[in-house]
Design an enzyme around this catalytic site. Structure first.
Site, PDB file in Angstrom:
ATOM      1  N   ASP A  10       0.847  -1.206   0.000  1.00  0.00           N
ATOM      2  CA  ASP A  10       0.000   0.000   0.000  1.00  0.00           C
ATOM      3  C   ASP A  10       0.883   1.258   0.000  1.00  0.00           C
ATOM      4  OD1 ASP A  10       0.969  -0.317   2.616  1.00  0.00           O
ATOM      5  OD2 ASP A  10      -0.850   0.526   3.532  1.00  0.00           O
ATOM      6  N   ASP A  15       6.870   1.177   1.836  1.00  0.00           N
ATOM      7  CA  ASP A  15       6.531   0.138   0.842  1.00  0.00           C
ATOM      8  C   ASP A  15       7.397   0.271  -0.401  1.00  0.00           C
ATOM      9  OD1 ASP A  15       3.906   1.160   2.256  1.00  0.00           O
ATOM     10  OD2 ASP A  15       3.506  -0.929   1.735  1.00  0.00           O
ATOM     11  N   ASN A  39      -2.444   2.882   3.419  1.00  0.00           N
ATOM     12  CA  ASN A  39      -1.897   4.192   3.790  1.00  0.00           C
ATOM     13  C   ASN A  39      -2.702   5.332   3.172  1.00  0.00           C
ATOM     14  OD1 ASN A  39       0.377   3.570   5.425  1.00  0.00           O
ATOM     15  ND2 ASN A  39       1.514   2.931   3.604  1.00  0.00           N
ATOM     16  N   THR A 124       2.989  -5.904   2.811  1.00  0.00           N
ATOM     17  CA  THR A 124       3.453  -4.729   3.562  1.00  0.00           C
ATOM     18  C   THR A 124       2.316  -3.735   3.804  1.00  0.00           C
ATOM     19  OG1 THR A 124       4.166  -3.587   1.549  1.00  0.00           O
ATOM     20  CG2 THR A 124       5.805  -4.978   2.662  1.00  0.00           C
ATOM     21  N   HIS A 239       9.684   0.602   8.134  1.00  0.00           N
ATOM     22  CA  HIS A 239       9.131  -0.704   8.502  1.00  0.00           C
ATOM     23  C   HIS A 239       9.207  -1.773   7.397  1.00  0.00           C
ATOM     24  CE1 HIS A 239       7.170   1.484  11.815  1.00  0.00           C
ATOM     25  NE2 HIS A 239       6.796   2.363  10.905  1.00  0.00           N
TER      26      HIS A 239
END
Ligand code: BDR
Ligand code: CA
Length: 310
Positions: A10, A15, A39, A124, A239
């Site tokens: 996303d 990402d 997101n 993700t 992340h």
């Protein structure tokens, strides 16, 4: 031998780095990219995935759009971190990578059927697309080698006190995917908060000097600023690429086999991931959960992938 992988995402700043890490890594063969509302709404995440591949010069990987929102909840987005279009910071180029006409689940199903060996899925974002696939085409489950997901936490959350964003957006999907019996690895905030974009990391990635690195640096500028404003974390945690590291460089991420449950009903805790690291519940382990990260090795991997792109 490389592992065939599909990235379901996303985008989202982090990402994009996950896509680049996968696309540029010699141990992985990126065979498809699918998008989900997360997101930002689906139209943006789909366009952003195409932009990420366009910038990196990756023109041979199909991108298709999936679920606009969660299985049964209303989509909640994260513009406060990623900006209105999901990739705040750089001027976004017009993507030349097209949107595949197939839905995300059709594309994944086609790729699973055609692959010579089981395919890994790196997720993700909210796992809505994967839940839809497993719900509607359960016969394809054994074509999936494993699912590695960035989300959840063994500790506290980042969108409510106990829920991480990707889990919180669609916890019903997450519960369905975890219950599927397919090998499932959770890469949560407890580990991704170690993947900090320090000024040294930014300098190191920028020094790669290619188009991808330049675009990436503009993304990181924005991402670190919003993480500072929202979380007081000027070295924003990147992340999503940590989930890619689990497959690209298994030695860099420590995993434990444990019990993972997802809170669906809690008035204050919906979307929380309950990870029974101490075996208190005496339930069968059902997931691998990341608990440590070789931070230098991780960034070296991201850097090397970016360097292999345009
Ligand atoms: C996750 O939520 C999104 O904002 C990021 O892209 C990442 O996947 C972190 O909680
Ligand atoms: Ca994401």
């Amino acid at each position: 031998m490389s592992i065939p992988v599909i990235v379901d995402c996303d985008p989202g700043h982090d990402d994009v780095f996950a896509l680049w890490f996968a696309a540029g890594h010699p141990s992985l063969e990126l065979i498809a990219v699918t998008t989900v509302g997360g997101n930002v709404p689906l139209a943006h995440t789909s366009r952003n995935a195409r932009i990420a591949l366009t910038v990196a010069g990756v023109h041979d990987v199909p991108v298709s759009a999936g679920a606009a929102g969660p299985l049964s909840r209303t989509l909640a987005t994260a513009e406060w971190i990623h900006g209105e279009n999901g990739l705040g910071g750089p001027v976004l180029p017009e993507p030349t990578v097209p949107l595949d006409p197939r839905s995300a689940t059709e594309l994944i199903a086609d790729k699973l059927r055609a692959a010579a060996e089981p395919v890994a899925i790196i997720a993700t974002g909210p796992v809505t697309n994967i839940a839809v696939l497993l719900r509607d085409r359960p016969e394809l489950a054994d074509r999936i080698r494993e699912i590695v997901w960035m989300g959840g936490s063994t500790e506290r959350g980042n969108v409510t006190p106990y829920a991480e964003f990707n889990a919180w957006v669609d916890p019903e999907a997450l519960a369905l995917v975890v219950a599927s019996g397919i090998r499932f690895t959770m890469v949560g905030l407890n580990v991704t908060h170690r993947a900090l974009v320090t000024s040294a990391v930014r300098a190191r990635l920028a020094a790669v000097g290619n188009r991808t690195a330049r675009f990436g640096d503009e993304l990181l500028e924005f991402f670190c600023r919003t993480n500072d404003e929202v979380f007081g974390m000027p070295d924003g945690p990147l992340h999503d690429p940590v989930a890619v590291a689990v497959l690209a460089d298994p030695a860099s991420v420590g995993l434990v086999h444990t019990r993972l449950d997802v809170e669906l009903a809690g008035a204050e805790t919906a979307g929380a991931t309950s990870v029974d690291l101490d075996g208190m519940l005496r339930r069968e382990p059902n997931a691998w959960v990341a608990t440590s990260l070789d931070v230098d090795g991780f960034w070296a991997g991201v850097e090397a992938s970016v360097a292999r792109l345009a």
